[in-house]
Scaffold this active site. Structure first.
Site, PDB file in Angstrom:
ATOM      1  N   ASP A   1     -46.898  48.351  94.421  1.00  0.00           N
ATOM      2  CA  ASP A   1     -48.192  48.926  94.761  1.00  0.00           C
ATOM      3  C   ASP A   1     -48.267  49.186  96.263  1.00  0.00           C
ATOM      4  O   ASP A   1     -48.831  48.407  97.023  1.00  0.00           O
ATOM      5  CB  ASP A   1     -49.304  47.967  94.326  1.00  0.00           C
ATOM      6  CG  ASP A   1     -50.639  48.673  94.266  1.00  0.00           C
ATOM      7  OD1 ASP A   1     -50.663  49.912  94.408  1.00  0.00           O
ATOM      8  OD2 ASP A   1     -51.659  47.993  94.084  1.00  0.00           O
TER       9      ASP A   1
ATOM     10  N   GLU B   1     -38.283  48.742  85.886  1.00  0.00           N
ATOM     11  CA  GLU B   1     -38.431  47.998  87.144  1.00  0.00           C
ATOM     12  C   GLU B   1     -39.895  47.948  87.577  1.00  0.00           C
ATOM     13  O   GLU B   1     -40.705  48.761  87.131  1.00  0.00           O
ATOM     14  CB  GLU B   1     -37.579  48.648  88.239  1.00  0.00           C
ATOM     15  CG  GLU B   1     -38.020  50.057  88.565  1.00  0.00           C
ATOM     16  CD  GLU B   1     -37.015  50.827  89.428  1.00  0.00           C
ATOM     17  OE1 GLU B   1     -35.904  50.336  89.640  1.00  0.00           O
ATOM     18  OE2 GLU B   1     -37.386  51.918  89.871  1.00  0.00           O
TER      19      GLU B   1
HETATM   20  S1  IVH Z   1     -40.113  56.393  90.384  1.00  0.00           S
HETATM   21  C1  IVH Z   1     -40.608  61.259  89.900  1.00  0.00           C
HETATM   22  N1  IVH Z   1     -40.138  53.815  90.752  1.00  0.00           N
HETATM   23  O1  IVH Z   1     -45.449  55.061  91.713  1.00  0.00           O
HETATM   24  C2  IVH Z   1     -41.299  60.074  90.459  1.00  0.00           C
HETATM   25  N2  IVH Z   1     -42.011  55.044  91.479  1.00  0.00           N
HETATM   26  O2  IVH Z   1     -46.797  57.367  89.801  1.00  0.00           O
HETATM   27  C3  IVH Z   1     -40.350  58.926  90.608  1.00  0.00           C
HETATM   28  N3  IVH Z   1     -43.741  53.708  92.567  1.00  0.00           N
HETATM   29  O3  IVH Z   1     -45.274  58.144  93.322  1.00  0.00           O
HETATM   30  C4  IVH Z   1     -41.075  57.708  90.956  1.00  0.00           C
HETATM   31  N4  IVH Z   1     -42.706  51.773  92.389  1.00  0.00           N
HETATM   32  O4  IVH Z   1     -44.986  56.043  94.752  1.00  0.00           O
HETATM   33  C5  IVH Z   1     -40.817  54.961  90.911  1.00  0.00           C
HETATM   34  N5  IVH Z   1     -39.989  51.535  91.043  1.00  0.00           N
HETATM   35  C6  IVH Z   1     -40.659  52.661  91.209  1.00  0.00           C
HETATM   36  C7  IVH Z   1     -41.921  52.707  91.825  1.00  0.00           C
HETATM   37  C8  IVH Z   1     -42.570  53.930  91.940  1.00  0.00           C
HETATM   38  C9  IVH Z   1     -43.791  52.393  92.818  1.00  0.00           C
HETATM   39  C10 IVH Z   1     -44.798  54.677  92.893  1.00  0.00           C
HETATM   40  C11 IVH Z   1     -44.311  55.934  93.529  1.00  0.00           C
HETATM   41  C12 IVH Z   1     -44.724  57.064  92.618  1.00  0.00           C
HETATM   42  C13 IVH Z   1     -45.754  56.418  91.746  1.00  0.00           C
HETATM   43  C14 IVH Z   1     -45.608  56.967  90.338  1.00  0.00           C
END
Ligand code: IVH
Length: 665
Positions: A116, A112
């Site tokens: 940002d 997915e």
């Molecule tokens: S999953 C265990 N899914 O990207 C961490 N993160 O470096 C699970 N982010 O800190 C994160 N879109 O702030 C996930 N579809 C998405 C996301 C997403 C943006 C951000 C989130 C996270 C960073 C990962």
């Protein structure tokens, strides 16, 4: 139910339904005028019957709360971030690692967009939004509930009445909202946000929730934390949709890493058309059962990875190269460019670092150059385009004199940077002043570099101490163009207030080489007053843990210099505080603050977790046990450190004692 209660219930239901259609599904059911009419009707009824206002009323999203500060909040489960992948090879490695761990190789991925924005954790208790917390350092976040409540796509009440429900996702601003905000800021002559993420983060950090309410933040949710209810990532997205959260529509289940790559390509083709910014694609194992099997590194889960899009590169013409001088006298070369759209903003300046950087790349004025944003923030020139006209352009040569005071520049042997060493170079003074008033130093609000320049030009200030004499020029300042009465008064107030800062701020603000914020805090907490520093010698300073010869020498030299001592005396006579006023961290606990800790053995959380807490209380965490150690915090399997501490009579505490000290239990 009375008639009024009925009416209110009805209006709330209707507005919730319309709001959901508009903000979450993006499929409005009625026009804005109709919505506003009903909204105002409800507002009026609630105004006359305040006892009937419930927390899920759409009227409760309008802001109004102004906080002094955000409270810290400890995440029940740490908020991790992800490892990055930059190419197909990284993705294949990621898959190979997983393949090894899962015996029957029966797994698939959910792929997915990586939104940002900034991550958020929402906690609902018995169906009501209880707290919204930022990621912070992953362990402690900030409670930004009052701002998050203004986000219309986040339900205030959900149809899951468990006592504790946690949901995570990403807050963002649409590209359209971002542009609207910046347009307004331009009219108001306020600094522009660099990109939607900065604007969203800046908004969430506002203590006044009216600002968030006016900015139309939005949120995609992607993580439902209660594993009993959902077995896969896909399940959790579906469940979140059922609870009426906004869930991104571009996610897809993929059965092999090849399919993953295909879907990444698909998402990246959509990127420009989307009305929100994405900076990559997140790939997660779909089945939650496999998370623990695949496991974690010390920093990241191994069951997910973030594929980052390559930085956008554009070609534009280099119009000029010019040198600037910073507060230490360091010369920086900058490029002025023909304006070009890059990663969402118009770029017309880029950094060239130092003369070596320019020469090594043979960057020449008049050439076409490739530019990208380093870390997506500061634009940087990669290289020139060599075409038939390139050879005719003049080769770059470094400047020999300070661009401001014209004194000859010097270069320390072995260093690439050139320095202006004239102590009265006006630009250096202006830059030092800018540092002195900055938030981490004396925190004098309202003294922008523009105003500092103006005060310099008009000779109201020549050195730091002159700031504290500005009071005598109040009337003249008011007549300076663009500085109205109110802003002069506020400025003088802010300057006055800074006199009572704890002295680590002054110490850091003086801009002594090698004395950063942490060093300033450490030294002032030990020696208590800047007046005591002139008697210190290098050995005394070096005996302190964390202080090396370079810092020690720099401090001693500074306090030996007569001009500096005069400055300090002058500040004292102007009532600027030079004493240490309290604990270093933001919290105080008399058993912990200012104490030295060593941590050893296996504890229930990583060592950094305890270190963070201790440092917040202004304690120091040191690697080895010595006579100076106040406490040894031990887990199981403690080894030689425990022996040494026992020998030296250092107090030994276990995790549960530590919890008691913290007063949490
Ligand atoms: S999953 C265990 N899914 O990207 C961490 N993160 O470096 C699970 N982010 O800190 C994160 N879109 O702030 C996930 N579809 C998405 C996301 C997403 C943006 C951000 C989130 C996270 C960073 C990962």
């Amino acid at each position: 139910m009375t008639e009024i209660e009925n009416k209110i219930e009805h209006l709330k239901k209707l507005l919730q339904e319309y709001g959901y259609a508009y903000y979450v599904l993006d499929k409005p059911l009625v026009d804005d005028a109709e919505y506003d009419k009903l909204f105002n009707e409800l507002l009026e009824l609630e105004k006359n019957n305040p006892a009937l206002i419930t927390i899920d009323s759409p009227t409760q999203r309008v802001g109004g709360i102004v906080l002094d500060k955000f409270e810290k909040y400890k995440h029940q489960t740490p908020m991790l971030s992800l490892a990055n992948a930059f190419n197909q090879k990284d993705l294949k490695n990621f898959n190979d690692q997983i393949y090894k761990e899962i015996e029957n190789n029966n797994y698939n991925f959910f792929v997915e967009p990586k939104i940002d924005g900034l991550s958020i954790s929402l906690i609902y208790k018995k169906g009501k939004l209880h707290k919204a917390v930022t990621r912070g350092d992953g362990i402690y976040g900030e409670d930004v509930t009052s701002n998050v409540k203004t986000i219309k796509s986040i339900p205030l009440v959900i149809n899951d009445k468990d006592s504790y429900v946690e949901i995570r996702g990403e807050i963002f601003l649409s590209k359209k909202e971002f542009e609207k905000i910046n347009k307004q800021r331009q009219l108001d002559e306020e600094p522009l946000f660099a990109n939607p993420r900065n604007a969203a983060a800046g908004t969430i950090r506002q203590l006044d929730s009216n600002i968030a309410a006016s900015r139309n933040l939005d949120a995609y949710l992607y993580y439902f934390m209660n594993r009993q209810k959902v077995e896969t990532h896909l399940d959790s997205l579906e469940y979140l949709k059922k609870l009426k959260f906004k869930v991104n529509e571009l996610g897809k289940l993929c059965n092999s890493i090849e399919e993953v790559i295909e879907h990444i390509n698909f998402i990246s083709e959509q990127r420009l058309q989307l009305n929100y910014e994405i900076d990559g694609v997140v790939i997660k194992i779909n089945n939650f059962d496999l998370y623990e099997k695949v496991g974690y590194t010390s920093k990241f889960p191994k069951w997910a990875i973030a594929y980052k899009f390559p930085a956008e590169i554009k070609v534009t013409k280099l119009l000029d190269i010019f040198a600037t001088v910073g507060r230490t006298g360091k010369i920086t070369y900058n490029a002025s460019l023909e304006p070009v759209q890059l990663a969402g903003t118009t770029v017309q300046n880029a950094t060239l670092h130092n003369a070596d950087f320019v020469m090594q790349r043979d960057i020449r004025v008049g050439a076409n150059v490739k530019v990208k944003k380093a870390g997506d923030i500061i634009p940087e020139i990669i290289e020139p385009i060599i075409n038939k006209d390139f050879e005719a352009l003049k080769k770059f040569s470094e400047v020999k004199n300070c661009p401001i005071c014209k004194s000859t520049l010097e270069r320390v042997d072995g260093e690439v940077d050139q320095y202006c060493i004239n102590i009265s170079c006006p630009r250096k003074l202006i830059r030092s002043m800018e540092h002195f008033v900055s938030r981490e130093a004396m925190n004098i609000e309202g003294l922008s570099i523009k105003i500092i320049e103006k005060l310099f030009e008009n000779r109201y200030i020549k050195k730091i101490s002159d700031l504290y004499k500005l009071e005598n020029h109040k009337e003249e300042l008011i007549s300076l163009d663009k500085m109205g009465k109110k802003s002069v008064e506020n400025l003088l107030k802010a300057i006055n207030k800074s006199k009572t800062n704890s002295a680590e701020k002054l110490f850091f603000g003086l801009g002594i080489r090698h004395v950063g914020k942490k060093t300033a805090q450490l030294l002032i907490s030990i020696f208590k007053d800047l007046k005591n520093f002139k008697d210190l010698n290098i050995t005394q300073l070096e005996s302190i843990h964390d202080i090396g010869p370079t810092v020690a020498m720099s401090v001693v030299d500074w306090f030996k210099n007569e001009d500096n001592l005069n400055l300090l005396n002058e500040l004292v006579s102007l009532n600027v505080n030079t004493g240490y006023l309290g604990q270093v961290g933001s919290k105080f606990n008399d058993k912990i603050s200012n104490k030295n800790f060593v941590i050893t053995g296996t504890l229930s959380q990583p060592r950094n977790y305890f270190k963070n807490i201790l440092e917040e209380y202004g304690a120091k965490v040191i690697d080895s046990v010595s006579k100076k150690t106040d406490f040894l915090l031990t887990g199981t399997d403690a080894g030689s450190k425990l022996d040494k501490a026992t020998k030296l009579g250092v107090k030994i505490i276990e995790e549960k004692d530590f919890e008691i000290m913290l007063g949490e239990k």
